[in-house]
Design a protein around this motif. Structure first.
Motif, mmCIF file in Angstrom:
data_model
loop_
_atom_site.group_PDB
_atom_site.id
_atom_site.type_symbol
_atom_site.label_atom_id
_atom_site.label_comp_id
_atom_site.label_asym_id
_atom_site.label_seq_id
_atom_site.Cartn_x
_atom_site.Cartn_y
_atom_site.Cartn_z
ATOM 1 N N GLY A 72 89.025 61.365 80.930
ATOM 2 C CA GLY A 72 87.701 61.350 81.529
ATOM 3 C C GLY A 72 87.515 62.504 82.503
ATOM 4 O O GLY A 72 86.435 63.108 82.580
ATOM 5 N N THR A 73 88.573 62.829 83.242
ATOM 6 C CA THR A 73 88.523 63.960 84.186
ATOM 7 C C THR A 73 88.284 65.274 83.449
ATOM 8 O O THR A 73 87.474 66.110 83.882
ATOM 9 N N VAL A 94 84.940 72.458 86.742
ATOM 10 C CA VAL A 94 85.222 71.964 88.101
ATOM 11 C C VAL A 94 85.458 70.457 88.054
ATOM 12 O O VAL A 94 84.713 69.717 87.406
ATOM 13 N N GLY A 95 86.498 70.021 88.748
ATOM 14 C CA GLY A 95 86.859 68.612 88.751
ATOM 15 C C GLY A 95 85.953 67.763 89.621
ATOM 16 O O GLY A 95 85.141 68.286 90.405
ATOM 17 N N PRO A 96 86.065 66.417 89.503
ATOM 18 C CA PRO A 96 85.246 65.513 90.318
ATOM 19 C C PRO A 96 85.463 65.755 91.811
ATOM 20 O O PRO A 96 86.531 66.196 92.241
ATOM 21 N N VAL A 106 94.629 65.542 96.208
ATOM 22 C CA VAL A 106 93.705 66.251 97.093
ATOM 23 C C VAL A 106 93.662 67.744 96.781
ATOM 24 O O VAL A 106 92.666 68.425 97.061
ATOM 25 N N ASP A 107 94.735 68.265 96.179
ATOM 26 C CA ASP A 107 94.789 69.683 95.830
ATOM 27 C C ASP A 107 94.044 70.010 94.539
ATOM 28 O O ASP A 107 93.894 71.180 94.180
ATOM 29 N N VAL A 108 93.590 68.955 93.816
ATOM 30 C CA VAL A 108 92.920 69.138 92.531
ATOM 31 C C VAL A 108 91.444 68.769 92.607
ATOM 32 O O VAL A 108 90.589 69.406 91.974
ATOM 33 N N ALA A 109 91.128 67.751 93.403
ATOM 34 C CA ALA A 109 89.762 67.227 93.448
ATOM 35 C C ALA A 109 88.762 68.304 93.843
ATOM 36 O O ALA A 109 88.949 69.029 94.822
ATOM 37 N N GLY A 110 87.707 68.459 93.035
ATOM 38 C CA GLY A 110 86.651 69.414 93.324
ATOM 39 C C GLY A 110 87.008 70.861 93.066
ATOM 40 O O GLY A 110 86.187 71.755 93.316
ATOM 41 N N MET A 111 88.218 71.109 92.560
ATOM 42 C CA MET A 111 88.663 72.486 92.319
ATOM 43 C C MET A 111 88.301 72.940 90.902
ATOM 44 O O MET A 111 88.065 72.124 90.010
ATOM 45 N N ASN A 112 88.292 74.269 90.697
ATOM 46 C CA ASN A 112 88.112 74.840 89.369
ATOM 47 C C ASN A 112 89.447 74.755 88.637
ATOM 48 O O ASN A 112 90.446 75.353 89.054
ATOM 49 N N PHE A 113 89.482 73.991 87.553
ATOM 50 C CA PHE A 113 90.750 73.752 86.867
ATOM 51 C C PHE A 113 91.336 75.029 86.260
ATOM 52 O O PHE A 113 92.541 75.133 86.043
ATOM 53 N N ALA A 114 90.487 76.021 85.992
ATOM 54 C CA ALA A 114 90.990 77.278 85.422
ATOM 55 C C ALA A 114 91.889 78.022 86.394
ATOM 56 O O ALA A 114 92.659 78.917 86.004
#
Length: 409
Positions: A301-302, A312-314, A353-361
Motif C-alpha cells: 500500500g505504501t 513521495v511516501g505518506p 521516521v527516516d522514511v515517512a514523507g520522503m522521496n523514495f527515489a
C-alpha cells in the motif's frame, strides 16, 4: 466418526490386537493409579462397549434406564459401571439427551456427551448433564465421555477453533440477513430463529464448550447495542462486537458484552464476532505469520501511495489514514500480538521516521531500508525511529519488519 475410526477406538480400549492406543482410552494424565485416572480408564471402556453395542443394534444407543443391563455383555468387566470413589451405588449416568437415539442423529459425535459422573448413583442412571457433581468429583474434574469414544475434554485450542468456525458462520448469516432487510440487524427477540434461514446447521448456534455440558444450552449472545439497528450507522464495524460468548445460555440471548465469561471460556480467549464479519482473538492463527501478512499488505500500500504522489511516501503521523484507501482493510494496521478487543485503539506498528514523507527515489538500496516495523509505540499513525523495535522480540525470536522495496523477511 467413521466406522474405521470407531473400531480403532474400540479395539484400543479393549486391548484387541492390531489397534492403535488412543490417549482418551488410557489413564488420562497424572498418576495412573489416582481415582481420576481409574475413572478415565473405566469410562473409556464404557464408551468402547457402547460403540460395539451400537454396531449390533443398527446404530441405536442403549435405552434409558436399562443401559447397564444391556451393555454388560459388551463391557466384560462389571466394575466399569462404577465410579472408583462412589462407595454406595454406581456414579455414572447415560446422557438422557441421547439415550435410545441413533448415532446418525449426532453429526458431531466428538461434541456429544455419552457418559458422565453424576450425582444420581443408581444403577442405569439416565440423567441430564446438569447432574454432574459440583464441586467436581475428582478435585477440579469430573469424568466425561463422548460419543466418538474419547473421554477427556478436547484441547482448549481445538474447542476454540470449533467455536470460532461456528461464530463465523452465524456472523456471515447476520450479514446476509441485513443485506436482505435494508441493512438492518435482526430484532433481539428470536434472532437465532430468523438467522436459521441463512445458517446451514443449527449446531452453529451452540458454543462447543457449553454444548458439551448441556445440549439444550447455547452460549452465544447478540450484542444488545446492534439489535434492530442499521449496520451502516456504525462507523467502525471492525471494532463493533456483534456476537460473542456469553454467560447467558438461553436461545437467542441478547445482552451486553459485560456477560463475556470471566475467566474466558477457552483458556485465554472468548469467541467474539465483529460487524465486519471477522472473528477476534483466534489463537489457532500463527500471530507472527499474520503480522508478516499485515506488514506485506501495508508495504505494498505504501508503494502504491508513492506511485500516486510523485514517489513521495505518506506523511508522518498520518500514514495510516493516508494508506487506508490503498489497503482497504483497517484491521491490517493492528499488530496481532498487541491488539485486544477491549481496546481497539491499540496498534503496534510504526513507520520509520527516516522514511515517512520522503522521496523514495533518494534511497539507493530500498531492499535494506526499513519502512514499517513492530514498535513499542502502540498509538495510531506511530512514526518512530527503528530503536523502538521491541527489545524482547514480539514473536519469540522475531519482530516483524517491512522494507522499502515491499519485502517482509
Amino acid at each position: 466418526m467413521t466406522e474405521r475410526g470407531k473400531w480403532t477406538a474400540v479395539c484400543a480400549c479393549l486391548g484387541m490386537a492390531g489397534a492403535v492406543w488412543i490417549v482418551g482410552c488410557g489413564g488420562g494424565g497424572g498418576d495412573g493409579n489416582s481415582p481420576y485416572a481409574k475413572s478415565i480408564g473405566r469410562m473409556a471402556k464404557l464408551d468402547a462397549a457402547l460403540l460395539i453395542y451400537m454396531n449390533d443394534y443398527d446404530d441405536v444407543i442403549a435405552p434409558a434406564n436399562r443401559w447397564v443391563d444391556g451393555m454388560i455383555p459388551y463391557a466384560k468387566d462389571v466394575t466399569v459401571f462404577n465410579s472408583p470413589v462412589v462407595k454406595t451405588g454406581y456414579g455414572y449416568a447415560l446422557n438422557s439427551a441421547i439415550a435410545g437415539h441413533t448415532g446418525t442423529e449426532f453429526p458431531q459425535p466428538s461434541t456429544v456427551i455419552s457418559f458422565f459422573d453424576s450425582t444420581d448413583v443408581a444403577k442405569n442412571a439416565t440423567e441430564l448433564t446438569s447432574t454432574m457433581p459440583s464441586p467436581p468429583r475428582y478435585g477440579q474434574k469430573n469424568t466425561i465421555g463422548y460419543l466418538d469414544g474419547e473421554v477427556q475434554d478436547q484441547p482448549i485450542s481445538t474447542t476454540f477453533s470449533a467455536s470460532a468456525a461456528n461464530l463465523k458462520q452465524v456472523s456471515s448469516g447476520l450479514l446476509m440477513y441485513a443485506n436482505d432487510w435494508d441493512d438492518v440487524a435482526p430484532l433481539g427477540d428470536g434472532w437465532m430463529d430468523v438467522l436459521g434461514l441463512y445458517v446451514k446447521r443449527p449446531t452453529y448456534f451452540h458454543s462447543p464448550a457449553v454444548f458439551k455440558k448441556d445440549q439444550n444450552a447455547y452460549g452465544y449472545a447478540m450484542n444488545m447495542e446492534i439489535t434492530g439497528q442499521r449496520l451502516g450507522s456504525f462507523s467502525q464495524p471492525w471494532s463493533e462486537i456483534s456476537l460473542f460468548d456469553s454467560t447467558v445460555l438461553t436461545r437467542s440471548a441478547v445482552t451486553s458484552t459485560s456477560t463475556l465469561p470471566n475467566p474466558p471460556r477457552y483458556g485465554k480467549y472468548n469467541t467474539i464476532a465483529y460487524l465486519d464479519g471477522h472473528i477476534g482473538n483466534d489463537p489457532t492463527l500463527d500471530p507472527y505469520k499474520t503480522s508478516q501478512t499485515n506488514l506485506k499488505q501495508l508495504a505494498l500500500g505504501t508503494l502504491m501511495y508513492a506511485g500516486d504522489y510523485d514517489d513521495v511516501g505518506p506523511l508522518p503521523h498520518a500514514w495510516m489514514d493516508e494508506l487506508l484507501p490503498y489497503v482497504k482493510n483497517p484491521n491490517l494496521f493492528h499488530s496481532p500480538a498487541v491488539w485486544k478487543y477491549e481496546d481497539p485503539n491499540v496498534y503496534g506498528y510504526a513507520m520509520n521516521v527516516d522514511v515517512a514523507g520522503m522521496n523514495f527515489a533518494a534511497f539507493a538500496n530500498p531492499a535494506t531500508e526499513i519502512a514499517l516495523f513492530d514498535s513499542t509505540d502502540l498509538a495510531r499513525n506511530a512514526t518512530e525511529p527503528i530503536s523502538t523495535l521491541p527489545k524482547t522480540p514480539r514473536y519469540g525470536t522475531n519482530n516483524t519488519i517491512a522494507y522499502l522495496d515491499g519485502h517482509v523477511p
